[in-house]
Design a protein around this motif. Sequence first.
Motif, mmCIF file in Angstrom:
data_model
loop_
_atom_site.group_PDB
_atom_site.id
_atom_site.type_symbol
_atom_site.label_atom_id
_atom_site.label_comp_id
_atom_site.label_asym_id
_atom_site.label_seq_id
_atom_site.Cartn_x
_atom_site.Cartn_y
_atom_site.Cartn_z
ATOM 1 N N PHE A 79 0.833 -1.210 0.000
ATOM 2 C CA PHE A 79 0.000 0.000 0.000
ATOM 3 C C PHE A 79 0.865 1.257 0.000
ATOM 4 N N LEU A 80 1.948 1.224 0.801
ATOM 5 C CA LEU A 80 2.846 2.385 0.867
ATOM 6 C C LEU A 80 3.529 2.627 -0.473
ATOM 7 N N VAL A 81 3.946 1.519 -1.164
ATOM 8 C CA VAL A 81 4.597 1.650 -2.468
ATOM 9 C C VAL A 81 3.632 2.275 -3.470
ATOM 10 N N GLN A 82 2.382 1.817 -3.412
ATOM 11 C CA GLN A 82 1.363 2.326 -4.345
ATOM 12 C C GLN A 82 1.220 3.835 -4.219
ATOM 13 N N GLU A 83 1.360 4.327 -2.988
ATOM 14 C CA GLU A 83 1.238 5.770 -2.762
ATOM 15 C C GLU A 83 2.574 6.490 -2.957
ATOM 16 N N GLY A 84 3.630 5.740 -3.351
ATOM 17 C CA GLY A 84 4.928 6.373 -3.632
ATOM 18 C C GLY A 84 5.702 6.787 -2.394
ATOM 19 N N LEU A 85 5.313 6.272 -1.224
ATOM 20 C CA LEU A 85 6.012 6.624 0.018
ATOM 21 C C LEU A 85 7.239 5.741 0.203
ATOM 22 N N ALA A 305 14.810 -9.150 3.800
ATOM 23 C CA ALA A 305 15.901 -8.624 2.959
ATOM 24 C C ALA A 305 15.964 -9.310 1.604
ATOM 25 N N LEU A 306 15.752 -10.637 1.584
ATOM 26 C CA LEU A 306 15.962 -11.405 0.355
ATOM 27 C C LEU A 306 14.700 -11.577 -0.473
ATOM 28 N N PHE A 307 13.513 -11.390 0.158
ATOM 29 C CA PHE A 307 12.275 -11.624 -0.586
ATOM 30 C C PHE A 307 11.343 -10.410 -0.575
ATOM 31 N N VAL A 308 10.968 -9.930 0.609
ATOM 32 C CA VAL A 308 9.997 -8.834 0.682
ATOM 33 C C VAL A 308 10.515 -7.581 -0.027
ATOM 34 N N ALA A 309 11.750 -7.165 0.313
ATOM 35 C CA ALA A 309 12.286 -5.935 -0.279
ATOM 36 C C ALA A 309 12.419 -6.033 -1.801
ATOM 37 N N PRO A 310 13.014 -7.119 -2.348
ATOM 38 C CA PRO A 310 13.101 -7.212 -3.811
ATOM 39 C C PRO A 310 11.732 -7.269 -4.481
ATOM 40 N N VAL A 311 10.769 -7.983 -3.861
ATOM 41 C CA VAL A 311 9.433 -8.056 -4.453
ATOM 42 C C VAL A 311 8.825 -6.653 -4.535
ATOM 43 N N LEU A 312 9.075 -5.829 -3.517
ATOM 44 C CA LEU A 312 8.535 -4.470 -3.534
ATOM 45 C C LEU A 312 9.108 -3.653 -4.699
ATOM 46 N N VAL A 313 10.383 -3.908 -5.052
ATOM 47 C CA VAL A 313 10.967 -3.223 -6.207
ATOM 48 C C VAL A 313 10.199 -3.587 -7.480
ATOM 49 N N PHE A 314 9.895 -4.891 -7.631
ATOM 50 C CA PHE A 314 9.140 -5.314 -8.810
ATOM 51 C C PHE A 314 7.712 -4.771 -8.783
ATOM 52 N N VAL A 315 7.089 -4.794 -7.597
ATOM 53 C CA VAL A 315 5.723 -4.274 -7.465
ATOM 54 C C VAL A 315 5.677 -2.806 -7.870
ATOM 55 N N LEU A 318 5.327 -2.486 -11.467
ATOM 56 C CA LEU A 318 3.964 -2.778 -11.932
ATOM 57 C C LEU A 318 3.076 -1.554 -11.771
ATOM 58 N N PHE A 319 3.311 -0.778 -10.695
ATOM 59 C CA PHE A 319 2.517 0.420 -10.440
ATOM 60 C C PHE A 319 2.984 1.593 -11.308
ATOM 61 N N GLY A 320 4.080 1.385 -12.076
ATOM 62 C CA GLY A 320 4.574 2.453 -12.948
ATOM 63 C C GLY A 320 5.383 3.517 -12.222
ATOM 64 N N GLN A 321 5.642 3.287 -10.922
ATOM 65 C CA GLN A 321 6.442 4.239 -10.137
ATOM 66 C C GLN A 321 7.661 3.512 -9.615
ATOM 67 N N PRO A 322 8.734 3.330 -10.422
ATOM 68 C CA PRO A 322 9.845 2.465 -9.984
ATOM 69 C C PRO A 322 10.550 2.960 -8.715
#
Lengths: 373, 373, 373
Positions: A79-85, A305-315, A318-322
Motif C-alpha cells: 500500500f505504501l509503495v502504491q502511494e509512492g512513500l 531482505a531477500l524476498f519482501v524488499a526485492p518483491v517491492l521493487v518489482f511491485v 507494476l505500479f509504474g512508479q519504480p
Amino acid sequence: MNSKWFFSLLILSTLISVGAHFFTHSEPLKFATACLSLLFWAALLGKATENVAHYAGERLGGFLNATFGNAAELIIAIFLVQEGLFEMVKASITGSIIGNLLLVLGLSVFFGGLKYKIQRFNSMLARHNASLMLLSVIALFIPAAFMKGLEKSEVHTLSLVISSLLILGYFLWLLFSMITHKEELGEGIDGLPADEKKEIQRESGETPASGVVAAAEEESPDWSKGISLLLLIVSTAFVALQSEWLVGSVEAVAHTLGWSELFVGGFLIAIIGNAAEHSAAIFLAMKNRIGAAVEIAIGSSLQVALFVAPVLVFVSWLFGQPMDFVFTGYELAAIAVAAFIAKSISQDGSTNWFEGVLLLLVYIILGTAFFMV
Amino acid sequence: MNSKWFFSLLILSTLISVGAHFFTHSEPLKFATACLSLLFWAALLGKATENVAHYAGERLGGFLNATFGNAAELIIAIFLVQEGLFEMVKASITGSIIGNLLLVLGLSVFFGGLKYKIQRFNSMLARHNASLMLLSVIALFIPAAFMKGLEKSEVHTLSLVISSLLILGYFLWLLFSMITHKEELGEGIDGLPADEKKEIQRESGETPASGVVAAAEEESPDWSKGISLLLLIVSTAFVALQSEWLVGSVEAVAHTLGWSELFVGGFLIAIIGNAAEHSAAIFLAMKNRIGAAVEIAIGSSLQVALFVAPVLVFVSWLFGQPMDFVFTGYELAAIAVAAFIAKSISQDGSTNWFEGVLLLLVYIILGTAFFMV
Amino acid sequence: MNSKWFFSLLILSTLISVGAHFFTHSEPLKFATACLSLLFWAALLGKATENVAHYAGERLGGFLNATFGNAAELIIAIFLVQEGLFEMVKASITGSIIGNLLLVLGLSVFFGGLKYKIQRFNSMLARHNASLMLLSVIALFIPAAFMKGLEKSEVHTLSLVISSLLILGYFLWLLFSMITHKEELGEGIDGLPADEKKEIQRESGETPASGVVAAAEEESPDWSKGISLLLLIVSTAFVALQSEWLVGSVEAVAHTLGWSELFVGGFLIAIIGNAAEHSAAIFLAMKNRIGAAVEIAIGSSLQVALFVAPVLVFVSWLFGQPMDFVFTGYELAAIAVAAFIAKSISQDGSTNWFEGVLLLLVYIILGTAFFMV
C-alpha cells in the motif's frame, strides 16, 4: 491461564477493539484497545506456532511463522509503495530487519538464557544464516556505493538485477534448506550429532532423566495438527489486522508527540508489526527451543531482505512508479551493524543471557541515534 | 637471574630515576633513567602477575593485571580531560586499544608460538571477547556516523547514553564471566573439555610425561598469596609512576624530533603506558599460559573501550567541560581494523607464531600511516 | 576422451591459433582461435595439476598451480606498469582477486557440491586463509583511508612500506605453511583428525568400502612424476601465451562494443586470464579434492594481493615511474565484499552447492555494477 477464560478475554478484547475502530474517532482509544487485543492474539499465535512446530519440526514451523509474520508487513508495504512513500517503505524494511536481528533475537536469547545456562542450535544453520545476512548487506550496500557513478536509469536497472538475484537466491535457499540439505540443517537439537546432544544435557545442569532434550520432547501438543494450523492462520490474520490498526493510530499519536518519521517507521512500527514474531520466538526460547526462536528471528529478517524488499521493487514497476534499491547511509549503517553483531553471536550455534544483552544494547544504541536524527 | 641481584638492581635503578627526575633538567636523562627502572619494575610485575594468576586462576589474574595496568592510564587521562585536551585523550584511548589488540597480543602470540607449536585457550571466551570488541567498535562508530545529522547538544546526549550502556554492558560482562558462567569460560586449559586437553598435549610435540598441561601446573609459585598480591600492587604503582615520568619526558623529546601528536599519543605513549601489560602477557605466553596472556591483551583493550572511555565522558561532565564520544575517521579506521584482525585470529581459541606476525604487520602498517599523517 | 585424439586436437588448434595470430589482421578470428586452443591447454593444465598434486600433495600442488597461473598475470602487468597504465594494472589486480575469490571458488564449490553433498577441507588452513585475506584488505584500505591527510611523496613512501611488509608476510606464510606447520595445515582430508575423516565418509552417503577418502586415493596417476611436472610447465606456458593473445584481441573487441575499461580490466581480462585456475580448480572439486581447489582459488588471490601487487610497486620504482598502492573506492568495495563473503563461506572448512551459489550471486552483482559504472 485457564483455556476457557483465555478465549473469552480474546473475543471480548477483539470486539472492543473493533468497536473503537469503527465507532469512535479517538486515536488514543483505538491505540489502547488494539494493543490489548493484540496481546491476546499474539499469545495465541505463539501457542499455535509451538503446536505447529511440534508437528512440522522446528525449521518448517519457524519458516511458517516467519512467513505469516511477514505477510502482514508485505501487505502494508505494498500500500505504501502504491502511494509512492518509498522513504517510509525503506525505513520500515530497515526497521523490520534490525528489529528481528536485535530485538526479537535479543529478547529470545536473553529470556531463554535466564532459564537455561547455555542453549544450542544447529551450527551449520547458524553459519548459513550468517552468510545469507552478509549477502543481504552486500546487496544493499553495492547500489549505494556505486550510485555516485551511475545515472538514475542505471540505478533502477541495477536495482532490478539485484532484486532478481536476491529472489533467485532466496528460492535456492528454500530448495537447499527444505529439500537437498534438510537433514544436515537439522530439526533443532534433534539434528545435532549425538555427542552435542549429550553435551547439552550435561550443561543444562539437570539430571539426564529430566534432561533438556527429554523436556522438549515429552510435552504433548494442545491441539490436533489441523486445529493448530487453523489457529496459526486465524491468529496471524488477526495479529496482522490489529497491527495495521495499531500502526494507523500510532502514526497519529507519534505526530502529536513530534517524533521523526525515521524513528516511527524504523522502530515503532517495526516493534509493533513484529509483535507476532516477538511473542512466538520468546515463548519458544523459554521452552528451550532456541533453534525455532532463531529461525523465526533471523529467518524473518532474511525473508524481508531477500524476498519482501526485492518483491517491492518489482511491485513498484507494476505500479509504474519504480522504486530503487538505494538505502540511506543511516539505514545501511544500522543494517550492517545489526548483521555483524547477530552474526558474531549466533555463528557458534550456542547462546546465553549475556549475548542477549549485547544484542539489546546495540538495539538501544541504534534506537537512540535514530530517535535523535 | 639471581633474586638478590634483581632486587638490588631494581632499587638502584629506581633511586637513579628519582634523582634524575627531581634534581636534573635534562629530558633525555630523565627518559633514559625512567626507561631503565621501568624495565625492572615491569619484569617484577610480570612475575607477580604470574604468581597471582597461579592462586587466582588465569582469568581473574588476567583481569587484575588488566585493571592495574589500566588504572595508570585512567589517572593520566583524567588529568588530560580536566585540562580539556580531548583530542589527546581520544588518541591515547585509540592507541591503548590498538596497542593491546595488535602489539601486546601480537608479541605474546609470536613469542609464545616460537616456543610452542600451537597454543590453545578457551574458545568460548575467545568468541565472547570478539563479540564485545564488535560492540565497542559499533559504540564508537555510531556517534561518528550519525554526527552529521545531529546538533552539538544531541551529540553530547547520544555520547552520554552510549557511555551509560557501555558501562552497564561492562558490569554485566563481569557478572557473566566471573559469576554466572565462570566455569564455562574456564580457567585456561583447565576449562577445556578433556579431549581438547589431550589434543594440546599431542600437538605440543612433547611426551605425555612432560606434557604442556603438566608443565603449566607443576611449577610452584615463588611467593605466598599475600606477598604476590602485595608485589602486584607495589610494582603496578611503580610502573604507573615511571610510565608517567617517561610520558612527560617523551613528549618533550618527541616535540624536539618533530613527531605528530597523533603518533605520540596513539603509539609512543600507548606502547610505554602499556609496558606492564606487555611484559606480563609475553611472560605468560612463553610459559604456555596463552589464556592469561590473551585475557590481559584483549581484556585490557575491552576495559579501555567499555569502561575507561565511557567513564571519561562522565568525568568530563563533572568538570563542566563535556567531552563527546566522536572519534576521528583515522582513529575509527585503526580501531576497526585492529578489532577485525584480532577477532579473526583469536576466535578459534588457538594461536601460532604466524598469527603473531599478522597482528604485528597490521600494527606496523597503522603505525607508519599515523606517523605520516 | 581418448588420449591420442586429445593431443592431436591440442596441437591442431594451437597451430591454427598461431597462424591466425601472425598471418591475419582479423581481431575476431584471432579471438576465436585463441579461445579454442586455450580450452584444450586449460584442460591439459588441469590434468597435469591433478597429477602433480597426486605426487606433491594437495597444498604444494595447489601452490604450484596458483604460482604458474599468476606468472602470466605478473608478466602482463609488468608490461602495463612499464607503459604507466597504472589504472589498468589496479583494475586487473582487483579483477584477479575477486575473480578467484568469487568466480573460481564459486564454480568449484557449486559443481563440487552438485556431486558431493558436503565437501570438507582443513579448517585450520581455511581460518588462516581468512586472516590473510583480511590482512590484504587492510593493506589496501589504509593508504586510501589516510590518503587525504598525506602528501603525494608520503603516499608513495607508505605504499613502499606496506608493499615490503606484504612481501615479508607472504614469505613468512610460505615458511609457516610449507615448513613449520606443514602437518597441521594438512594435505587435504589426510590432514584431518581421524574422527573428521569418518564423518566425511559417513556424510558422503557412500558405503565405507567405496568411501570418499578411498575414492580420492585409489585413482592412479596418468603420468610419471617428471612428465607430470613437464606438462604442468609446458601447458602453463601455452595457457599464458594464449591468454595474452586473447587479452590483446579482446580489448579491441570490447572497445568496438563500447564497454568500460574498468569492466574489461576487472572482469573480462580476469576471467580469461584465470582460465587455468578455473579449469584446474573445478576439475579437482568434482573429484572431491576441494582442498586443492580452495588452495588454487584462495591461494591465487592471496598471491596476487600479497605478492604480485607489492612486487609491481617495486617494479614501478625500477622503471622510474612510481606507482602508489591507492585503489579506487569501487575497487576497495569489490575486494572487501569478495573477501568477506569468501571468508564467511570458507572458514568452517566445509562447502556445499548453495555456498557456491552465494559466491556466484555476489560476483554477478559486482559484475553488473562494474559494467554500468
